[in-house]
Design an enzyme around this catalytic site. Structure first.
Site, PDB file in Angstrom:
ATOM      1  N   LYS A  18       0.820  -1.219   0.000  1.00 13.71           N
ATOM      2  CA  LYS A  18       0.000   0.000   0.000  1.00 13.71           C
ATOM      3  C   LYS A  18       0.849   1.262   0.000  1.00 13.71           C
ATOM      4  O   LYS A  18       0.545   2.248   0.653  1.00 13.71           O
ATOM      5  CB  LYS A  18      -0.979   0.004   1.172  1.00 13.71           C
ATOM      6  CG  LYS A  18      -1.801  -1.258   1.318  1.00 13.71           C
ATOM      7  CD  LYS A  18      -2.533  -1.622   0.018  1.00 13.71           C
ATOM      8  CE  LYS A  18      -3.629  -0.637  -0.326  1.00 13.71           C
ATOM      9  NZ  LYS A  18      -4.338  -1.031  -1.580  1.00 13.71           N
ATOM     10  N   GLY A  34       1.875   2.685  -3.092  1.00 20.81           N
ATOM     11  CA  GLY A  34       1.874   3.178  -4.462  1.00 20.81           C
ATOM     12  C   GLY A  34       2.340   2.153  -5.470  1.00 20.81           C
ATOM     13  O   GLY A  34       2.763   2.510  -6.570  1.00 20.81           O
ATOM     14  N   HIS A  67       6.972  -7.188  -2.784  1.00 24.29           N
ATOM     15  CA  HIS A  67       7.005  -6.575  -1.456  1.00 24.29           C
ATOM     16  C   HIS A  67       8.117  -7.186  -0.603  1.00 24.29           C
ATOM     17  O   HIS A  67       8.161  -6.961   0.613  1.00 24.29           O
ATOM     18  CB  HIS A  67       5.673  -6.807  -0.724  1.00 24.29           C
ATOM     19  CG  HIS A  67       4.501  -6.089  -1.323  1.00 24.29           C
ATOM     20  ND1 HIS A  67       4.567  -4.795  -1.763  1.00 24.29           N
ATOM     21  CD2 HIS A  67       3.215  -6.499  -1.518  1.00 24.29           C
ATOM     22  CE1 HIS A  67       3.380  -4.433  -2.221  1.00 24.29           C
ATOM     23  NE2 HIS A  67       2.553  -5.430  -2.085  1.00 24.29           N
ATOM     24  N   SER A  82      -4.237   2.930   4.722  1.00 21.80           N
ATOM     25  CA  SER A  82      -4.557   2.220   3.492  1.00 21.80           C
ATOM     26  C   SER A  82      -4.602   0.715   3.711  1.00 21.80           C
ATOM     27  O   SER A  82      -5.477   0.012   3.192  1.00 21.80           O
ATOM     28  CB  SER A  82      -3.524   2.569   2.411  1.00 21.80           C
ATOM     29  OG  SER A  82      -3.891   2.017   1.164  1.00 21.80           O
ATOM     30  N   THR A 118      -2.169   9.371 -14.103  1.00 28.64           N
ATOM     31  CA  THR A 118      -2.820  10.141 -13.042  1.00 28.64           C
ATOM     32  C   THR A 118      -3.810   9.243 -12.314  1.00 28.64           C
ATOM     33  O   THR A 118      -4.367   8.302 -12.894  1.00 28.64           O
ATOM     34  CB  THR A 118      -3.562  11.363 -13.605  1.00 28.64           C
ATOM     35  OG1 THR A 118      -4.581  10.917 -14.512  1.00 28.64           O
ATOM     36  CG2 THR A 118      -2.606  12.316 -14.299  1.00 28.64           C
ATOM     37  N   ASN A 141      -7.278   8.889 -13.953  1.00 26.20           N
ATOM     38  CA  ASN A 141      -7.369   7.993 -15.098  1.00 26.20           C
ATOM     39  C   ASN A 141      -7.169   6.538 -14.712  1.00 26.20           C
ATOM     40  O   ASN A 141      -7.799   5.643 -15.287  1.00 26.20           O
ATOM     41  CB  ASN A 141      -6.355   8.395 -16.168  1.00 26.20           C
ATOM     42  CG  ASN A 141      -6.770   9.659 -16.904  1.00 26.20           C
ATOM     43  OD1 ASN A 141      -7.950   9.970 -16.995  1.00 26.20           O
ATOM     44  ND2 ASN A 141      -5.802  10.399 -17.413  1.00 26.20           N
ATOM     45  N   ARG A 196      -8.129   3.502  -3.597  1.00 26.37           N
ATOM     46  CA  ARG A 196      -9.163   4.118  -2.776  1.00 26.37           C
ATOM     47  C   ARG A 196      -9.216   5.629  -2.947  1.00 26.37           C
ATOM     48  O   ARG A 196     -10.152   6.164  -3.517  1.00 26.37           O
ATOM     49  CB  ARG A 196      -8.924   3.746  -1.299  1.00 26.37           C
ATOM     50  CG  ARG A 196     -10.134   3.857  -0.411  1.00 26.37           C
ATOM     51  CD  ARG A 196      -9.815   3.260   0.950  1.00 26.37           C
ATOM     52  NE  ARG A 196      -8.646   3.861   1.551  1.00 26.37           N
ATOM     53  CZ  ARG A 196      -8.677   4.978   2.294  1.00 26.37           C
ATOM     54  NH1 ARG A 196      -9.821   5.570   2.521  1.00 26.37           N
ATOM     55  NH2 ARG A 196      -7.574   5.472   2.816  1.00 26.37           N
ATOM     56  N   GLY A 217      -5.814   7.752  -2.856  1.00 25.13           N
ATOM     57  CA  GLY A 217      -4.557   8.200  -3.436  1.00 25.13           C
ATOM     58  C   GLY A 217      -4.124   9.574  -2.987  1.00 25.13           C
ATOM     59  O   GLY A 217      -3.387  10.259  -3.695  1.00 25.13           O
TER      60      GLY A 217
END
Length: 303
Positions: free
Chosen positions: A55, A57, A110, A140, A230, A233, A259, A261
């Site tokens: 979580k 990015g 991860h 998040s 973005t 989008n 969710r 961002g």
């Protein structure tokens, strides 16, 4: 569903996760053998690994990398889902044959530094590490866990903070993950980025990544990458936002994988006392590292 205390929630999590080499993994998506085999994976010089704590990015940067390498889908990759463009190392749910993938190969993970393919220690391949302020990571993850259909309970916010701070969640301790990668950075060919800097100036982040991986895009191609990456989008693109993941893995009736961002969302849920407690722990564990954390930002200044 009943709300569980910490002990009961830990027991519930044991039915979903397994611990291997001090790290928690999702039982239905990985195995000890898969994790062990990753260490012996043959690396190519042009491999690129996206590394994050959960979580932070990840999906966003997957999209950015995919768009850069495919010049904003000029090579007709717009109908290929994100997880196929940038597959997961430890959660290879699509059973991808990594050896047969054409170069340059992109991967997501991860994993902590010590479970990565050993050849990376010879500075083969490239690593892009994206970190995010841990309070937003906590929030998040909390919402993400509530989407897990295998947890037959309602997760209590206070209980989840306790589990997160003690590292008893997927990815284990945020503090250990970030510290491990920073302290061992000299062993890898690695670029560090922050979620917050990417939000503030996405174009600059795209250009940094391009330079690091040795791809020269013209201005038009860079503009396309930035526009398609973005948050607005991405959340509308089912091939990029993990809408394809089944409800057996994530119950999308209880939320969205992507969710908000935003930066500073922790302020909507954390009490002053919880924030101060977090600050104290952060200072104890991280103040000796050269990391600048952006805890909040005006969304008007973000991309």
């Amino acid at each position: 569903m009943a709300t569980m205390d910490r002990d009961a929630l830990e027991e519930a999590l044991k039915a979903i996760y397994f611990k291997h080499k001090d790290i928690y993994f999702v039982t239905s998506l990985a195995s000890p053998k898969i994790i062990d085999d990753i260490e012996h994976m043959k690396i190519r010089d042009d491999d690129v690994f996206l590394v994050t704590y959960p979580k932070s990015g990840t999906v966003w940067t997957q999209q950015i990398l995919s768009l850069i390498f495919n010049e904003g889908h000029r090579s007709r990759t717009e109908q290929i889902i994100n997880i196929d463009r940038v597959p997961w190392l430890e959660y290879n749910i699509r059973n991808v044959d990594f050896n047969s993938r054409p170069s340059p190969r992109l991967f997501s993970t991860h994993l902590p530094y010590y479970l990565m393919p050993r050849d990376l220690r010879f500075r083969m391949g490239k690593i892009i590490y994206v970190s995010r302020n841990p309070k937003d990571v906590l929030v998040s993850n909390y919402h993400f866990y509530k989407m897990n259909p295998l947890l037959q309970c309602t997760i209590n916010w206070e209980t989840f903070i306790d589990l997160f701070m003690s590292g008893k969640v997927i990815g284990n301790s945020w503090f250990d993950h970030v510290r491990g990668w920073y302290q061992h950075k000299e062993e890898f060919d690695i670029l560090f980025l922050t979620y917050e800097d990417m939000k503030k100036d996405l174009r600059s982040a795209v250009l940094k990544i391009c330079k690091f991986v040795g791809i020269n895009l013209d201005d038009e191609a860079v503009d396309i990458v930035v526009e398609k990456a973005t948050f607005k989008n991405m959340i509308q693109d089912p091939l990029a936002n993990y809408k394809h993941v089944s409800n057996e893995i994530l119950d999308k009736n209880k939320g969205s994988f992507l969710r908000k961002g935003v930066i500073g969302d922790w302020k909507t849920i954390m009490t002053v006392a919880q924030s101060e407690m977090f600050d104290k722990v952060y200072k104890e564990k991280m103040e000796d590292l050269p990391i600048k954390i952006t805890w909040e930002i005006s969304e008007e200044t973000a991309s």
